[in-house]
Design an enzyme around this catalytic site. Structure first.
Site, mmCIF file in Angstrom:
data_model
loop_
_atom_site.group_PDB
_atom_site.id
_atom_site.type_symbol
_atom_site.label_atom_id
_atom_site.label_comp_id
_atom_site.label_asym_id
_atom_site.label_seq_id
_atom_site.Cartn_x
_atom_site.Cartn_y
_atom_site.Cartn_z
ATOM 1 N N SER A 251 19.350 30.583 -24.523
ATOM 2 C CA SER A 251 20.529 29.694 -24.156
ATOM 3 C C SER A 251 21.334 28.862 -25.538
ATOM 4 O O SER A 251 20.788 29.298 -26.686
ATOM 5 C CB SER A 251 19.572 28.333 -23.439
ATOM 6 O OG SER A 251 19.391 27.583 -24.634
ATOM 7 N N LYS A 252 22.323 28.455 -24.813
ATOM 8 C CA LYS A 252 23.333 28.098 -26.067
ATOM 9 C C LYS A 252 22.518 27.250 -27.170
ATOM 10 O O LYS A 252 22.782 27.221 -28.335
ATOM 11 C CB LYS A 252 24.349 27.378 -25.652
ATOM 12 C CG LYS A 252 25.568 27.071 -26.629
ATOM 13 C CD LYS A 252 26.807 26.946 -26.205
ATOM 14 C CE LYS A 252 28.030 26.804 -27.017
ATOM 15 N NZ LYS A 252 28.183 25.550 -27.651
ATOM 16 N N ARG A 253 21.624 26.464 -26.888
ATOM 17 C CA ARG A 253 20.854 25.672 -27.680
ATOM 18 C C ARG A 253 20.196 26.649 -28.700
ATOM 19 O O ARG A 253 19.718 26.139 -29.779
ATOM 20 C CB ARG A 253 19.803 24.884 -26.858
ATOM 21 C CG ARG A 253 20.542 23.400 -26.631
ATOM 22 C CD ARG A 253 19.656 22.494 -25.791
ATOM 23 N NE ARG A 253 19.569 23.169 -24.365
ATOM 24 C CZ ARG A 253 18.414 23.463 -23.995
ATOM 25 N NH1 ARG A 253 17.309 23.229 -24.151
ATOM 26 N NH2 ARG A 253 18.339 24.088 -22.412
ATOM 27 N N ASN A 254 19.644 27.796 -28.366
ATOM 28 C CA ASN A 254 19.021 28.440 -29.407
ATOM 29 C C ASN A 254 20.005 29.000 -30.444
ATOM 30 O O ASN A 254 19.380 29.461 -31.366
ATOM 31 C CB ASN A 254 18.594 30.016 -28.750
ATOM 32 C CG ASN A 254 17.652 29.695 -27.444
ATOM 33 O OD1 ASN A 254 17.794 30.643 -26.483
ATOM 34 N ND2 ASN A 254 16.857 28.695 -27.608
ATOM 35 N N GLY A 255 21.142 28.841 -30.247
ATOM 36 C CA GLY A 255 22.185 29.061 -31.475
ATOM 37 C C GLY A 255 22.718 30.357 -31.547
ATOM 38 O O GLY A 255 23.402 30.673 -32.043
#
Ligand code: GLU
Length: 483
Positions: A251-255
């Protein structure tokens, strides 16, 4: 027999960034079309957007352009071929929804928000209860003439089974009782994504629909729409997700999930594209590095794996390093320069031969954002301990290092031509005179110049790049430390 032209489309909803999973969908979609000399279409599905994301379409458009996934058709936008944008096609969907109402496959629903909220039972997920399914024609006419807000819903049977084929997941059968009467036209007059997607796929003659497997559960409802209209059902290719690890989706949160973020970190677009091609597909050979034309030639969607793939950052780094090595020195230097500018002032840059630094770095860098930490020692001698001078294999210690530096200093001081070759020749003459192994002199020199246990390049390269004055200064500091 004439073979039907393969026509595929990438149909993203504008979110403001390009998830690597979406880019993989775009790539596979493109490859399927091009492998068969077919057409690749770009369609922006923006009718369900509650939040307006500025520049979101531009992100999609620019990413595809940058990666060479050029689309073949679309409206003219000032001389070039634009994407199809669903909100700009808003006029065409209502007639199709009405056609379904005529056929008994859809119905007007006048339920207001209050009533729908009462069905929610505390949760956001609810199934519409079919309240308006059987309104009489008269009631519908009356409500419409009174201007009551409405939506149009798909009318799904409550019994029986819907079955369809997916190229990756095989035959899928779903009990019709599980299918919700999804909204086709919203009260704002726009179609839902679900409806516009099917209508447009038909109107655009799409033969292969490639998308993420999160749409697999909606596919029976889409399939029913095709059948209700009597349209050809496309070949469905639902791709398994890309995972961060065994349990979590990327996910985008993983960078690492955003293509833009990867570029910003210093990954090359070609490397990322190559890497994501292999997330869920391979040609069955050992080949790992592919140009886009090679992918076009070798890609066969029948080889897409059903198992989710894991985004292996170590492999991506390696692959990026391979792409960096393949650049010309000038190309690499151009890419590296902004990273030098993060470390050095313009005065410092004027004195540094950064092209030579690039020459050293090109074979060592995996991701461009490593460059600043790799070159910062040129700016300032790092704090370091004299332990660095002791190297087992080189057989150096602080005593023989001191001797070597003290002998090297006057030799270098007297050099007029400060080039790699003259430094090299002078130091090798000294080594010959001293009758020692090369490392006895080279290791202390390299250490004094870099102040680090490792450096991109050996003593001669570093000295040449740093220039005479700075090199001598650092050697003197080394001598003082070792005394
Ligand atoms: N608009 C959908 C998305 O952004 C695409 C689904 C499809 O390709 O059919 O995920």
């Amino acid at each position: 027999m004439s073979v039907k032209e393969v026509r595929t489309r990438f149909a993203p909803s504008p979110t403001g960034y390009m998830h690597v999973g979406n880019l993989r969908t775009a790539l596979y979609t493109y490859l399927i079309a091009k492998h068969s000399n077919g057409k690749f279409i770009l369609r922006i599905e923006d009718t369900d957007q509650e939040r307006y994301v500025p520049d979101a379409v531009k992100v999609i458009f620019d990413t595809l352009k940058m990666t060479g996934l050029n689309h073949d058709e679309g409206p003219d936008i000032g001389g070039s071929v634009g994407p199809y944008v669903q909100s700009e096609r808003r006029g065409i969907y209502l007639q199709y929804a009405k056609e379904l109402v005529e056929k008994g496959e859809a119905y007007y629903c006048f339920c207001d928000k209050e009533r729908l909220d009462s069905l929610k039972d505390g949760s956001e997920i609810f199934k519409y209860d079919g309240h308006c399914r059987n309104l009489s024609k008269e009631d519908v006419e009356k409500n419409l003439s009174e201007g009551k807000p409405y939506v149009i819903r798909q009318k799904n049977p409550t019994e029986g089974v819907t079955t369809f084929e997916d190229e990756i997941y095989g035959t899928i059968s779903v009990d019709n009782s599980e299918l919700e009467d999804m909204i086709l036209m919203k009260s704002d007059g726009l179609p839902t994504y679900n409806f516009a997607n099917v209508v447009d796929d038909h109107l655009m003659g799409i033969t292969h629909v490639v998308r993420g497997n999160e749409y697999l559960s909606s596919a029976p409802k889409y399939n029913r729409l095709y059948n209700a209209f009597g349209w050809d059902v496309p070949t469905y290719i639902h791709c398994p997700p890309i995972m961060k690890d065994a349990h979590n989706k990327l996910s985008k949160r993983n960078g690492d999930a955003s293509f833009g973020d990867l570029l910003e970190k210093g990954y090359l677009k070609e490397a990322v594209l190559n890497f994501i091609a292999l997330l869920g597909w391979n040609p069955g050979t050992e080949q790992e590095i592919f140009t886009l034309p090679e992918l076009v030639e070798q890609f066969d969607y029948k080889n897409i794996h059903k198992a989710p793939s894991i985004f292996d950052s170590v492999k991506l780094r390696w692959m990026n390093g391979e792409y960096i090595k393949k650049l010309t020195l000038d190309e690499f230097h151009k890419l590296a320069t902004p990273y030098y500018e993060k470390v050095f002032s313009s005065d410092e840059l004027a004195l540094l031969n950064t092209l030579k630094i690039s020459e050293l770095l090109q074979t060592r860098v995996e991701v461009l954002n490593e460059i600043p930490e790799m070159v910062v020692f040129f700016k300032e001698l790092p704090e370091h301990d004299i332990d660095l001078y002791s190297h087992k294999k080189m057989k150096t210690n602080s005593e023989n290092s001191l001797v070597s530096l003290e002998k090297a200093l006057p030799v270098l001081e007297s050099l007029e031509d400060w080039s790699f070759t003259s430094i090299h020749d002078a130091i090798f003459a000294l080594i010959g005179e001293m009758g020692v192994k090369n490392g006895i002199v080279l290791w202390p020199l390299r250490t004094a110049l870099s102040g680090q246990p490792s450096s991109p390049g050996g003593a001669f390269e570093l000295a040449e790049i740093m220039g005479k004055e700075e090199s001598l200064r650092r050697i003197r500091i080394g001598i003082e430390k070792l005394k």
